[in-house]
Design an enzyme around this catalytic site. Structure first.
Site, PDB file in Angstrom:
ATOM      1  N   GLY A 209      20.698  -3.529 -62.020  1.00 57.44           N
ATOM      2  CA  GLY A 209      21.525  -1.951 -62.162  1.00 57.44           C
ATOM      3  C   GLY A 209      21.441  -1.409 -63.749  1.00 57.44           C
ATOM      4  O   GLY A 209      20.626  -1.938 -64.516  1.00 57.44           O
TER       5      GLY A 209
ATOM      6  N   PHE B  98      38.936  13.442 -67.495  1.00 58.33           N
ATOM      7  CA  PHE B  98      39.105  12.297 -66.434  1.00 58.33           C
ATOM      8  C   PHE B  98      40.371  11.570 -66.795  1.00 58.33           C
ATOM      9  O   PHE B  98      41.028  12.041 -67.806  1.00 58.33           O
ATOM     10  CB  PHE B  98      37.914  11.235 -66.960  1.00 58.33           C
ATOM     11  CG  PHE B  98      37.004  11.197 -65.667  1.00 58.33           C
ATOM     12  CD1 PHE B  98      36.082  12.197 -65.244  1.00 58.33           C
ATOM     13  CD2 PHE B  98      36.829   9.910 -64.947  1.00 58.33           C
ATOM     14  CE1 PHE B  98      35.167  11.974 -64.030  1.00 58.33           C
ATOM     15  CE2 PHE B  98      35.976   9.710 -64.086  1.00 58.33           C
ATOM     16  CZ  PHE B  98      35.097  10.741 -63.567  1.00 58.33           C
TER      17      PHE B  98
ATOM     18  N   GLN C 104      40.989  -2.626 -58.576  1.00 62.81           N
ATOM     19  CA  GLN C 104      41.117  -1.346 -58.706  1.00 62.81           C
ATOM     20  C   GLN C 104      41.123  -0.534 -57.468  1.00 62.81           C
ATOM     21  O   GLN C 104      40.086  -0.626 -56.632  1.00 62.81           O
ATOM     22  CB  GLN C 104      40.316  -0.556 -59.480  1.00 62.81           C
ATOM     23  CG  GLN C 104      40.455   0.997 -59.679  1.00 62.81           C
ATOM     24  CD  GLN C 104      39.830   1.596 -60.982  1.00 62.81           C
ATOM     25  OE1 GLN C 104      38.742   2.204 -61.341  1.00 62.81           O
ATOM     26  NE2 GLN C 104      40.763   1.898 -62.183  1.00 62.81           N
TER      27      GLN C 104
ATOM     28  N   HIS D  74      40.944   3.229 -55.959  1.00 63.40           N
ATOM     29  CA  HIS D  74      40.538   4.534 -56.505  1.00 63.40           C
ATOM     30  C   HIS D  74      41.617   5.581 -55.578  1.00 63.40           C
ATOM     31  O   HIS D  74      41.550   5.509 -54.487  1.00 63.40           O
ATOM     32  CB  HIS D  74      39.163   4.856 -56.202  1.00 63.40           C
ATOM     33  CG  HIS D  74      38.726   5.960 -57.039  1.00 63.40           C
ATOM     34  ND1 HIS D  74      39.335   7.280 -56.769  1.00 63.40           N
ATOM     35  CD2 HIS D  74      37.786   6.263 -58.125  1.00 63.40           C
ATOM     36  CE1 HIS D  74      38.601   8.242 -57.275  1.00 63.40           C
ATOM     37  NE2 HIS D  74      37.899   7.692 -58.307  1.00 63.40           N
TER      38      HIS D  74
ATOM     39  N   LEU E 257      33.868   7.379 -51.572  1.00 63.32           N
ATOM     40  CA  LEU E 257      34.536   8.037 -52.631  1.00 63.32           C
ATOM     41  C   LEU E 257      34.296   9.597 -52.951  1.00 63.32           C
ATOM     42  O   LEU E 257      33.442  10.113 -52.829  1.00 63.32           O
ATOM     43  CB  LEU E 257      33.869   7.452 -53.975  1.00 63.32           C
ATOM     44  CG  LEU E 257      34.606   7.800 -55.315  1.00 63.32           C
ATOM     45  CD1 LEU E 257      35.564   6.878 -55.578  1.00 63.32           C
ATOM     46  CD2 LEU E 257      33.689   7.430 -56.526  1.00 63.32           C
TER      47      LEU E 257
ATOM     48  N   GLU F   3      36.627  11.153 -59.201  1.00 66.13           N
ATOM     49  CA  GLU F   3      37.673  11.689 -59.792  1.00 66.13           C
ATOM     50  C   GLU F   3      37.264  12.831 -60.752  1.00 66.13           C
ATOM     51  O   GLU F   3      38.024  13.843 -61.365  1.00 66.13           O
ATOM     52  CB  GLU F   3      37.922  10.493 -61.069  1.00 66.13           C
ATOM     53  CG  GLU F   3      38.931  10.725 -61.937  1.00 66.13           C
ATOM     54  CD  GLU F   3      39.447   9.452 -62.700  1.00 66.13           C
ATOM     55  OE1 GLU F   3      39.864   8.454 -61.908  1.00 66.13           O
ATOM     56  OE2 GLU F   3      39.751   9.479 -63.951  1.00 66.13           O
TER      57      GLU F   3
ATOM     58  N   ARG G  87      44.241   5.529 -62.901  1.00 61.97           N
ATOM     59  CA  ARG G  87      44.082   5.295 -61.301  1.00 61.97           C
ATOM     60  C   ARG G  87      45.280   4.652 -60.728  1.00 61.97           C
ATOM     61  O   ARG G  87      45.498   4.781 -59.529  1.00 61.97           O
ATOM     62  CB  ARG G  87      42.679   4.781 -61.239  1.00 61.97           C
ATOM     63  CG  ARG G  87      41.584   5.690 -61.573  1.00 61.97           C
ATOM     64  CD  ARG G  87      40.298   5.224 -61.315  1.00 61.97           C
ATOM     65  NE  ARG G  87      39.311   6.115 -61.578  1.00 61.97           N
ATOM     66  CZ  ARG G  87      37.744   5.551 -61.487  1.00 61.97           C
ATOM     67  NH1 ARG G  87      37.603   4.314 -61.399  1.00 61.97           N
ATOM     68  NH2 ARG G  87      37.096   6.694 -61.618  1.00 61.97           N
TER      69      ARG G  87
ATOM     70  N   ARG H 180      40.957  -0.214 -65.276  1.00 61.76           N
ATOM     71  CA  ARG H 180      39.846   0.556 -65.845  1.00 61.76           C
ATOM     72  C   ARG H 180      40.136   2.034 -65.766  1.00 61.76           C
ATOM     73  O   ARG H 180      40.323   2.674 -64.728  1.00 61.76           O
ATOM     74  CB  ARG H 180      38.504   0.356 -65.151  1.00 61.76           C
ATOM     75  CG  ARG H 180      37.308   1.116 -65.591  1.00 61.76           C
ATOM     76  CD  ARG H 180      36.128   0.676 -65.147  1.00 61.76           C
ATOM     77  NE  ARG H 180      35.842   0.993 -63.513  1.00 61.76           N
ATOM     78  CZ  ARG H 180      35.305   2.186 -63.057  1.00 61.76           C
ATOM     79  NH1 ARG H 180      35.085   3.165 -63.961  1.00 61.76           N
ATOM     80  NH2 ARG H 180      35.235   2.459 -61.841  1.00 61.76           N
TER      81      ARG H 180
HETATM   82  C1  LIG Z   1      31.007   5.450 -55.524  1.00 57.21           C
HETATM   83  C2  LIG Z   1      31.314   4.777 -57.012  1.00 57.21           C
HETATM   84  C3  LIG Z   1      31.097   5.952 -58.144  1.00 57.21           C
HETATM   85  C4  LIG Z   1      31.149   5.375 -59.442  1.00 57.21           C
HETATM   86  N1  LIG Z   1      31.341   6.307 -60.402  1.00 57.21           N
HETATM   87  C5  LIG Z   1      31.456   6.042 -61.697  1.00 57.21           C
HETATM   88  C6  LIG Z   1      31.650   6.887 -62.593  1.00 57.21           C
HETATM   89  O1  LIG Z   1      31.072   8.096 -62.596  1.00 57.21           O
HETATM   90  N2  LIG Z   1      31.740   6.576 -63.838  1.00 57.21           N
HETATM   91  C7  LIG Z   1      31.783   5.049 -64.447  1.00 57.21           C
HETATM   92  O2  LIG Z   1      32.019   4.652 -65.378  1.00 57.21           O
HETATM   93  N3  LIG Z   1      31.650   4.127 -63.140  1.00 57.21           N
HETATM   94  C8  LIG Z   1      31.635   4.640 -61.989  1.00 57.21           C
HETATM   95  N4  LIG Z   1      31.726   3.527 -60.947  1.00 57.21           N
HETATM   96  C9  LIG Z   1      31.524   2.102 -61.416  1.00 57.21           C
HETATM   97  C10 LIG Z   1      30.020   1.774 -61.731  1.00 57.21           C
HETATM   98  O3  LIG Z   1      29.104   2.505 -61.277  1.00 57.21           O
HETATM   99  C11 LIG Z   1      29.973   0.255 -61.552  1.00 57.21           C
HETATM  100  O4  LIG Z   1      30.944  -0.495 -62.133  1.00 57.21           O
HETATM  101  C12 LIG Z   1      28.577  -0.112 -62.304  1.00 57.21           C
HETATM  102  O5  LIG Z   1      27.419   0.967 -62.058  1.00 57.21           O
HETATM  103  C13 LIG Z   1      28.041  -1.407 -62.095  1.00 57.21           C
HETATM  104  O6  LIG Z   1      26.858  -1.542 -62.635  1.00 57.21           O
HETATM  105  P1  LIG Z   1      26.153  -2.981 -62.885  1.00 57.21           P
HETATM  106  O7  LIG Z   1      24.672  -2.960 -63.674  1.00 57.21           O
HETATM  107  O8  LIG Z   1      27.082  -4.037 -63.264  1.00 57.21           O
HETATM  108  O9  LIG Z   1      25.928  -3.522 -61.165  1.00 57.21           O
HETATM  109  P2  LIG Z   1      25.064  -2.719 -60.126  1.00 57.21           P
HETATM  110  O10 LIG Z   1      24.559  -1.406 -60.496  1.00 57.21           O
HETATM  111  O11 LIG Z   1      25.690  -3.035 -58.764  1.00 57.21           O
HETATM  112  O12 LIG Z   1      23.650  -3.646 -60.095  1.00 57.21           O
HETATM  113  C14 LIG Z   1      23.803  -4.882 -59.526  1.00 57.21           C
HETATM  114  C15 LIG Z   1      22.521  -5.522 -59.465  1.00 57.21           C
HETATM  115  O13 LIG Z   1      22.293  -6.789 -59.404  1.00 57.21           O
HETATM  116  C16 LIG Z   1      21.387  -7.257 -58.014  1.00 57.21           C
HETATM  117  N5  LIG Z   1      22.090  -8.389 -57.401  1.00 57.21           N
HETATM  118  C17 LIG Z   1      23.129  -8.900 -57.028  1.00 57.21           C
HETATM  119  N6  LIG Z   1      23.275  -9.783 -56.605  1.00 57.21           N
HETATM  120  C18 LIG Z   1      21.773 -10.367 -56.473  1.00 57.21           C
HETATM  121  C19 LIG Z   1      21.224 -11.725 -56.170  1.00 57.21           C
HETATM  122  N7  LIG Z   1      22.126 -12.499 -55.479  1.00 57.21           N
HETATM  123  N8  LIG Z   1      19.922 -11.574 -56.377  1.00 57.21           N
HETATM  124  C20 LIG Z   1      19.309 -10.732 -57.045  1.00 57.21           C
HETATM  125  N9  LIG Z   1      19.775  -9.541 -57.589  1.00 57.21           N
HETATM  126  C21 LIG Z   1      21.255  -9.354 -57.165  1.00 57.21           C
HETATM  127  C22 LIG Z   1      21.404  -6.021 -57.370  1.00 57.21           C
HETATM  128  O14 LIG Z   1      20.155  -5.906 -56.646  1.00 57.21           O
HETATM  129  C23 LIG Z   1      21.511  -5.013 -58.497  1.00 57.21           C
HETATM  130  O15 LIG Z   1      20.088  -4.746 -58.983  1.00 57.21           O
HETATM  131  C24 LIG Z   1      31.357   3.872 -59.691  1.00 57.21           C
HETATM  132  C25 LIG Z   1      31.448   3.169 -58.649  1.00 57.21           C
HETATM  133  C26 LIG Z   1      31.356   3.294 -57.145  1.00 57.21           C
HETATM  134  C27 LIG Z   1      31.396   2.514 -56.251  1.00 57.21           C
END
Ligand SMILES: Cc1cc2nc3c(=O)[nH]c(=O)nc-3n(C[C@H](O)[C@H](O)[C@H](O)COP(=O)(O)OP(=O)(O)OC[C@H]3O[C@@H](n4cnc5c(N)ncnc54)[C@H](O)[C@@H]3O)c2cc1C
Length: 562
Positions: A12, A113, A229, A231, A241, A244, A275, A375
């Site tokens: 991600g 926000f 959290q 929302h 969702l 916001e 939130r 958050r």
């Molecule tokens: C609907 C929604 C809207 C949001 N909007 C906002 C926003 O506007 N602004 C903001 O700041 N935040 C927002 N958030 C929060 C934010 O999007 C997330 O907290 C953030 O994107 C998480 O990113 P990350 O890289 O930590 O994890 P993720 O993007 O979840 O990536 C996790 C990665 O780990 C991999 N993975 C997991 N387990 C394994 C495993 N066992 N083996 C191999 N790979 C694995 C997955 O395949 C993926 O590639 C939102 C959240 C949601 C749910």
């Protein structure tokens, strides 16, 4: 056997940003993801990303808002770093190709926000996560000679050497079922959140807390796990969702009596209080009989000019139509607080280092802690990028002075044995989906906006029982190609570990702070509880509780009003 300087588990925003930083620092990198990287959950992020980039704004103001939003549980040194480095990160993204919204003067435009004293959220309509994720992926392609991508590989276990260093992982190629050992000098967990331990949730099916549980199982402490959290604006039926950004653009909240009830709870910030405050206000209105019969509140987006909604909130226009049958440009949509984000995670310093040498964590899997008890919206994307980058840089530096480790061959046999055990389970016991549903509904009932000792004790008892039932849950698919049943069985174990850590931490914190509101301890109590709660496994399958100090640099705790 693949061997890299830096192995990143998760692709991600946190994982991809870490990969780019490590590659730029000269490391050989592997990035591994259980889904194609651009399907990572970051793609769902809608409303935007915070930074104090406007001339009239300051990083100190952003940092103070974040500290206050965290209910003074966030570590202020880490928050200062995040807010100081935010403007450069936005510019870096913009130069890399993210098409942030521009205002009428041609400058990067912002939206308001929650919990922020300035409009400092940069955005791409309501697809900000998708826009950033795709640009990072393009950048990763440019690094194809130094970054190996393992797409649709599922990590099952982290590996340690005899000295306790994290030296890699075992992962399963989802397409073939083949297991492989990955050796690495540094390992970065970037595997996202754990929303699926609750039902409903705004999180995708893949958010099963894998990295949190994997780190916990090898002895890494978790921190702030009680802070979940909810929302304020999610669809009651399915947890989808409504960003916001809608309230940021001017939408109002009403109860069934037509009252704009936030006037009572947050007279200054109204719908744009933080939130936890808005979710509690909504839940109070619902509990006291002023909600709609379906247990919801009305979000009125018709306050926003229709043209603006169609331009800046087009995804939620579609969500409203497709999933609630409501045209949000013409009528209010019914919403309620829904599980959205986990503030806690694997305890790290601000270079992503966990107490286990060689193991880093960044993004939602980690707890730096910049979010503390609550958050602020649009601070998570920032967290993923700032601490993803810092982890990548530090992990690359560590790798320079480290010899390539080699995991013992027996780990593969052990890992295969665990998979075989799942595949060969006799049928007849409960199904994985049943256990998962009971877990999610339990968490959503007892570990939600309002909590008390009695409900938490029930939740704990249920989670312990489900932990006993899960190892005998049989699966239908016995094959090797794209066997999602095997993965679901493993993920269920992760979710149960994460859920137990959440519940015991919530039981332990006998006060109300941020997202943890205990009806039996309704006040914040700085004298006794201004510290983090840690949860460690330390060998036994029973969580051990501990504490860690909160770092305060310049903002002493105050009463929190909006
Ligand atoms: C609907 C929604 C809207 C949001 N909007 C906002 C926003 O506007 N602004 C903001 O700041 N935040 C927002 N958030 C929060 C934010 O999007 C997330 O907290 C953030 O994107 C998480 O990113 P990350 O890289 O930590 O994890 P993720 O993007 O979840 O990536 C996790 C990665 O780990 C991999 N993975 C997991 N387990 C394994 C495993 N066992 N083996 C191999 N790979 C694995 C997955 O395949 C993926 O590639 C939102 C959240 C949601 C749910």
């Amino acid at each position: 056997m693949p061997a890299h300087d830096v192995l990143i588990i998760g692709a991600g925003l946190a994982g991809q940003r870490a990969a780019l930083a490590a590659a730029d620092a000269g490391a050989s990198v592997a990035i591994l993801s259980k889904v194609h990287p651009v399907r990572s959950h970051s793609v769902a992020a809608a409303g935007g990303i915070n930074a104090a980039l406007n001339a009239e704004d300051t990083w100190e103001s952003h940092a103070f808002d974040t500290v206050k939003g965290s209910d003074y549980l966030g570590d202020q040194d880490a928050i200062e770093i995040m807010c100081r480095e935010a403007p450069d990160e936005i510019l870096w993204l913009e130069h890399a190709g993210v098409t942030f919204h521009r205002n009428d003067t041609g400058h990067l435009g912002t939206r308001a926000f929650g919990g922020a004293s300035q409009a400092r959220t940069y955005y791409v309509a309501d697809i900000t996560g998708q826009a950033i994720l795709h640009v990072l992926y393009e950048q990763l392609m440019k690094h194809h000679e130094t970054v190996d991508r393992y797409e649709e590989w599922f990590t099952t276990t982290l590996l340690q050497d005899d000295a306790g260093n994290c030296v890699g992982c075992v992962a399963r190629d989802i397409r073939t079922g083949v297991l492989e050992v990955f050796n690495a000098k540094s390992v970065i967990l970037a595997s996202g959140g754990a929303g699926q331990a609750f039902k409903p949730t705004t999180n995708a099916l893949i958010c099963t807390g894998d990295g949190i549980a994997q780190a916990y199982r090898i002895g890494a402490p978790l921190m702030d796990m009680e802070m979940i959290q909810y929302h304020p604006t999610t669809l009651a039926e399915n947890g989808f969702l409504i960003t916001e950004g809608a309230r940021g653009e001017g939408a109002h909240l009403y109860n069934a009596l037509g009252e704009r009830f936030m006037e009572k709870y947050a007279p200054n910030k109204l719908e744009l209080a933080s939130r936890d405050v808005v979710s509690r206000a909504e839940q109070t209105e619902i509990n006291e009989g002023r909600g709609f019969p379906d247990g919801t509140i009305a979000l009125d987006i018709t306050k926003v000019p229709r043209k603006r909604t169609l331009e800046a909130l087009r995804e939620i226009v579609n969500i409203g139509k497709d999933f609630a049958g409501v045209d949000i440009t013409r009528e209010p949509i019914h919403i309620k607080p829904g599980m959205h984000y986990i503030m806690g995670g694997v305890k790290t310093d601000f270079d992503g280092q966990t107490p286990i040498p060689g193991l880093y964590a960044a993004g939602e899997v980690a707890c730096v802690s910049v979010h503390g008890g609550n958050r602020l919206g649009a601070n998570s994307l920032l967290d993923t990028l700032i601490f993803g980058r810092r982890s990548g840089e530090h992990a690359a530096m560590r790798a320079r002075g480290t010899a390539m480790p080699k995991a013992p061959g027996s780990v593969l046999t052990d890992a295969q044995g665990e998979i075989d055990e799942i595949v060969n389970r006799p049928t007849g016991a409960r199904r994985i989906s049943e256990i998962k549903n009971e877990l999610g509904e339990t968490m959503n009932r007892y570990v939600a906006v309002y909590r008390d000792a009695e409900g938490l004790a029930i939740a704990h008892e249920i989670v312990r029982r489900l932990k006993e039932e899960a190892p005998s849950a049989a699966i239908d698919d016995k094959g090797t190609v794209f066997n999602q049943d095997v993965l679901a069985a493993i993920e269920l174990g992760y979710m149960l570990d994460v859920a137990e850590a959440i519940v015991v931490a919530a039981q332990e914190r006998r006060e109300s702070r941020g997202a943890q509101f205990r009806t039996d301890f309704p006040e914040r109590n700085d004298a006794d509880w201004l510290h983090h709660i840690t949860v460690s496994r330390n060998g036994a399958d029973v969580p051990a509780l501990g504490t860690a100090p909160v770092t305060i640099t310049q903002w002493q705790p105050q009463a929190r009003t909006y």
